[in-house]
Scaffold this motif. Structure first.
Motif, mmCIF file in Angstrom:
data_model
loop_
_atom_site.group_PDB
_atom_site.id
_atom_site.type_symbol
_atom_site.label_atom_id
_atom_site.label_comp_id
_atom_site.label_asym_id
_atom_site.label_seq_id
_atom_site.Cartn_x
_atom_site.Cartn_y
_atom_site.Cartn_z
ATOM 1 N N ALA A 286 0.842 -1.202 0.000
ATOM 2 C CA ALA A 286 0.000 0.000 0.000
ATOM 3 C C ALA A 286 0.873 1.246 0.000
ATOM 4 C CB ALA A 286 -0.927 -0.009 1.221
ATOM 5 N N TYR A 287 1.962 1.211 0.759
ATOM 6 C CA TYR A 287 2.835 2.382 0.838
ATOM 7 C C TYR A 287 3.600 2.606 -0.476
ATOM 8 C CZ TYR A 287 6.242 5.754 2.419
ATOM 9 O OH TYR A 287 7.010 6.880 2.538
ATOM 10 N N VAL A 288 4.010 1.518 -1.131
ATOM 11 C CA VAL A 288 4.670 1.658 -2.440
ATOM 12 C C VAL A 288 3.708 2.348 -3.421
ATOM 13 C CG1 VAL A 288 5.528 0.370 -4.458
ATOM 14 C CG2 VAL A 288 6.274 -0.270 -2.158
ATOM 15 N N ARG A 289 2.425 1.951 -3.354
ATOM 16 C CA ARG A 289 1.417 2.594 -4.214
ATOM 17 C C ARG A 289 1.284 4.087 -3.879
ATOM 18 N NH1 ARG A 289 1.855 -0.283 -8.350
ATOM 19 N NH2 ARG A 289 0.763 -2.236 -8.433
ATOM 20 N N ALA A 290 1.361 4.404 -2.589
ATOM 21 C CA ALA A 290 1.265 5.813 -2.187
ATOM 22 C C ALA A 290 2.470 6.587 -2.718
ATOM 23 C CB ALA A 290 1.180 5.914 -0.665
ATOM 24 N N LEU A 291 3.663 5.964 -2.642
ATOM 25 C CA LEU A 291 4.859 6.631 -3.179
ATOM 26 C C LEU A 291 4.684 6.892 -4.668
ATOM 27 C CD1 LEU A 291 7.905 4.702 -1.608
ATOM 28 C CD2 LEU A 291 7.183 7.045 -1.116
ATOM 29 N N GLN A 292 4.180 5.892 -5.372
ATOM 30 C CA GLN A 292 3.993 6.045 -6.823
ATOM 31 C C GLN A 292 2.987 7.148 -7.118
ATOM 32 O OE1 GLN A 292 3.018 1.916 -7.740
ATOM 33 N NE2 GLN A 292 5.090 1.583 -8.557
ATOM 34 N N ARG A 293 1.918 7.137 -6.348
ATOM 35 C CA ARG A 293 0.872 8.149 -6.535
ATOM 36 C C ARG A 293 1.439 9.545 -6.275
ATOM 37 N NH1 ARG A 293 -2.182 11.237 -7.761
ATOM 38 N NH2 ARG A 293 -4.402 11.537 -7.307
ATOM 39 N N SER A 294 2.333 9.649 -5.312
ATOM 40 C CA SER A 294 2.850 10.963 -4.930
ATOM 41 C C SER A 294 3.574 11.634 -6.095
ATOM 42 C CB SER A 294 3.802 10.829 -3.742
ATOM 43 O OG SER A 294 5.029 10.267 -4.172
ATOM 44 N N GLN A 295 4.091 10.841 -7.020
ATOM 45 C CA GLN A 295 4.855 11.413 -8.129
ATOM 46 C C GLN A 295 3.965 12.026 -9.200
ATOM 47 O OE1 GLN A 295 8.381 11.691 -8.260
ATOM 48 N NE2 GLN A 295 7.862 11.258 -6.126
ATOM 49 N N SER A 296 2.700 11.668 -9.186
ATOM 50 C CA SER A 296 1.813 12.282 -10.185
ATOM 51 C C SER A 296 0.755 13.142 -9.496
ATOM 52 C CB SER A 296 1.156 11.188 -11.035
ATOM 53 O OG SER A 296 0.479 10.288 -10.192
ATOM 54 N N ALA A 297 1.041 13.563 -8.258
ATOM 55 C CA ALA A 297 0.052 14.355 -7.520
ATOM 56 C C ALA A 297 0.012 15.787 -8.058
ATOM 57 C CB ALA A 297 0.414 14.356 -6.043
ATOM 58 N N THR A 298 -1.139 16.415 -7.971
ATOM 59 C CA THR A 298 -1.274 17.822 -8.354
ATOM 60 C C THR A 298 -1.688 18.607 -7.114
ATOM 61 O OG1 THR A 298 -3.611 17.620 -8.836
ATOM 62 C CG2 THR A 298 -2.080 17.168 -10.662
ATOM 63 N N MET A 299 -1.753 19.911 -7.258
ATOM 64 C CA MET A 299 -2.164 20.745 -6.126
ATOM 65 C C MET A 299 -3.553 20.345 -5.615
ATOM 66 S SD MET A 299 -0.111 22.613 -4.718
ATOM 67 C CE MET A 299 -0.597 24.108 -3.894
ATOM 68 N N ALA A 300 -4.381 19.851 -6.544
ATOM 69 C CA ALA A 300 -5.740 19.478 -6.151
ATOM 70 C C ALA A 300 -5.740 18.319 -5.148
ATOM 71 C CB ALA A 300 -6.553 19.102 -7.393
ATOM 72 N N ASP A 301 -4.661 17.513 -5.138
ATOM 73 C CA ASP A 301 -4.591 16.377 -4.212
ATOM 74 C C ASP A 301 -4.171 16.796 -2.806
ATOM 75 O OD1 ASP A 301 -5.178 14.300 -6.087
ATOM 76 O OD2 ASP A 301 -3.179 14.615 -6.932
ATOM 77 N N VAL A 302 -3.610 18.003 -2.685
ATOM 78 C CA VAL A 302 -3.075 18.417 -1.379
ATOM 79 C C VAL A 302 -4.211 18.972 -0.529
ATOM 80 C CG1 VAL A 302 -1.372 19.893 -0.229
ATOM 81 C CG2 VAL A 302 -0.910 19.012 -2.529
ATOM 82 N N PRO A 303 -4.403 18.453 0.660
ATOM 83 C CA PRO A 303 -5.468 18.986 1.515
ATOM 84 C C PRO A 303 -5.198 20.460 1.853
ATOM 85 C CG PRO A 303 -4.378 17.076 2.541
ATOM 86 C CD PRO A 303 -3.631 17.397 1.311
ATOM 87 N N ASP A 304 -6.268 21.262 1.971
ATOM 88 C CA ASP A 304 -6.102 22.704 2.221
ATOM 89 C C ASP A 304 -5.218 22.956 3.430
ATOM 90 O OD1 ASP A 304 -7.523 23.496 0.056
ATOM 91 O OD2 ASP A 304 -9.464 23.553 1.116
ATOM 92 N N SER A 305 -5.385 22.113 4.464
ATOM 93 C CA SER A 305 -4.644 22.351 5.701
ATOM 94 C C SER A 305 -3.138 22.221 5.482
ATOM 95 C CB SER A 305 -5.103 21.369 6.776
ATOM 96 O OG SER A 305 -4.901 20.052 6.297
ATOM 97 N N ALA A 306 -2.722 21.447 4.449
ATOM 98 C CA ALA A 306 -1.288 21.218 4.236
ATOM 99 C C ALA A 306 -0.707 22.183 3.213
ATOM 100 C CB ALA A 306 -1.052 19.781 3.786
ATOM 101 N N LYS A 307 -1.589 22.931 2.503
ATOM 102 C CA LYS A 307 -1.085 23.791 1.409
ATOM 103 C C LYS A 307 -0.120 24.848 1.921
ATOM 104 C CE LYS A 307 -4.337 23.139 -2.312
ATOM 105 N NZ LYS A 307 -5.766 23.144 -2.513
ATOM 106 N N ALA A 308 -0.399 25.357 3.116
ATOM 107 C CA ALA A 308 0.437 26.430 3.658
ATOM 108 C C ALA A 308 1.880 25.970 3.848
ATOM 109 C CB ALA A 308 -0.135 26.915 4.982
ATOM 110 N N ASN A 309 2.069 24.668 4.044
ATOM 111 C CA ASN A 309 3.425 24.163 4.292
ATOM 112 C C ASN A 309 4.226 23.965 3.011
ATOM 113 O OD1 ASN A 309 2.856 23.998 7.015
ATOM 114 N ND2 ASN A 309 2.037 21.921 6.821
ATOM 115 N N LEU A 310 3.562 24.098 1.868
ATOM 116 C CA LEU A 310 4.285 23.860 0.606
ATOM 117 C C LEU A 310 5.035 25.097 0.191
ATOM 118 C CD1 LEU A 310 1.608 21.907 -1.471
ATOM 119 C CD2 LEU A 310 3.573 20.992 -0.227
ATOM 120 N N ARG A 311 6.189 24.882 -0.365
ATOM 121 C CA ARG A 311 6.935 26.029 -0.862
ATOM 122 C C ARG A 311 7.214 25.853 -2.332
ATOM 123 N NH1 ARG A 311 11.853 26.423 2.854
ATOM 124 N NH2 ARG A 311 10.901 24.904 4.227
#
Ligand code: HEC
Length: 202
Positions: free
Chosen positions: A177-202
């Motif tokens: 499951a975690y390998v799948r999450a790692l793979q998914r993370s590479q094609s993530a867009t801003m829309a996937d990031v929860p609002d609460s975590a957006k502030a931490n992105l640079r």
């Protein structure tokens, strides 16, 4: 002859001295068995010889197909990820937050040394000369069935050793499951990031 108390005193003294003298002494001789309890009894010990059976062994081979209680691993999908020709497509374990955390922890212990913490294939062991594994973001690995990743952990593949002995099945699925999450993370867009975590992105 009449025994008087006086005559008994020296005997009692000698007896006490003998008893005290034996205290705390170490001996390599076997103890004297005045009365046998159940220490010695006829019984069959596992590795002893036994003339009764043709093969001369006490320990018997269980009949083919014998399964110890509680160890019946009937569900092919969960225990073996399907069969090797037909690995199951989807992780049989429900994906939860705690499963992913467990997977991340186990991955960082068992897989990251070679595959790297992101899965790109640059772990410490590889940086010191071990042959690099393929990146998890290789399209072939992106589309690999979950069951095949499970089987890779269980049995190893070509130059990758098997981790079946170290990692129990439930943890293997957490890692998948975690390998799948790692793979998914590479094609993530801003829309996937929860609002609460957006502030931490640079
Ligand atoms: C000792 C280093 C090492 C460790 C630790 C390791 N791998 Fe690998 N892995 C490899 C190598 C090398 C390959 C490429 C094998 C080959 O093609 O010869 C590989 C290949 C793979 C593949 C692709 C298989 C394929 O069919 O091409 C997957 C998936 C994989 N590993 C998952 C994992 C997981 C999950 C873990 C942790 C449980 C893990 N590996 C631990 C070295 C390692």
């Amino acid at each position: 002859m009449k025994l008087t108390i006086r005559a008994l005193v020296p005997a009692a003294l000698i007896g006490t001295a003998l008893l005290l003298g034996c205290r705390g002494q170490v001996s390599r001789e076997p103890p004297m068995w005045i009365k046998h309890g159940m220490e010695f009894q006829p019984k069959y010990l596992a590795f002893q010889e036994n003339g009764f059976f043709a093969d001369g062994r006490n320990m018997r081979t269980p009949p083919a197909g014998t399964v110890a209680q509680g160890l019946l691993k009937e569900d092919d999908g969960f225990w073996r990820g399907g069969d090797s020709a037909h690995p199951i497509a989807k992780n049989p374990v429900p994906i939860t937050d705690s499963l992913l955390h467990r997977g991340q922890e186990r991955f960082d212990i068992y897989c990251a040394p070679c595959h790297g913490r992101t899965g790109v294939g640059n772990g410490m062991v590889v940086q010191r000369g071990f042959m690099p594994p393929p990146s998890y973001f290789d399209p072939r690995l992106m589309t690999m069935p979950d069951g095949q990743i499970f089987q890779t952990i269980s049995n190893g593949v070509r130059n990758m050793p098997s981790y079946g002995k170290q990692i129990p099945e439930a943890d293997r699925w957490a890692i998948v499951a975690y390998v799948r999450a790692l793979q998914r993370s590479q094609s993530a867009t801003m829309a996937d990031v929860p609002d609460s975590a957006k502030a931490n992105l640079r």
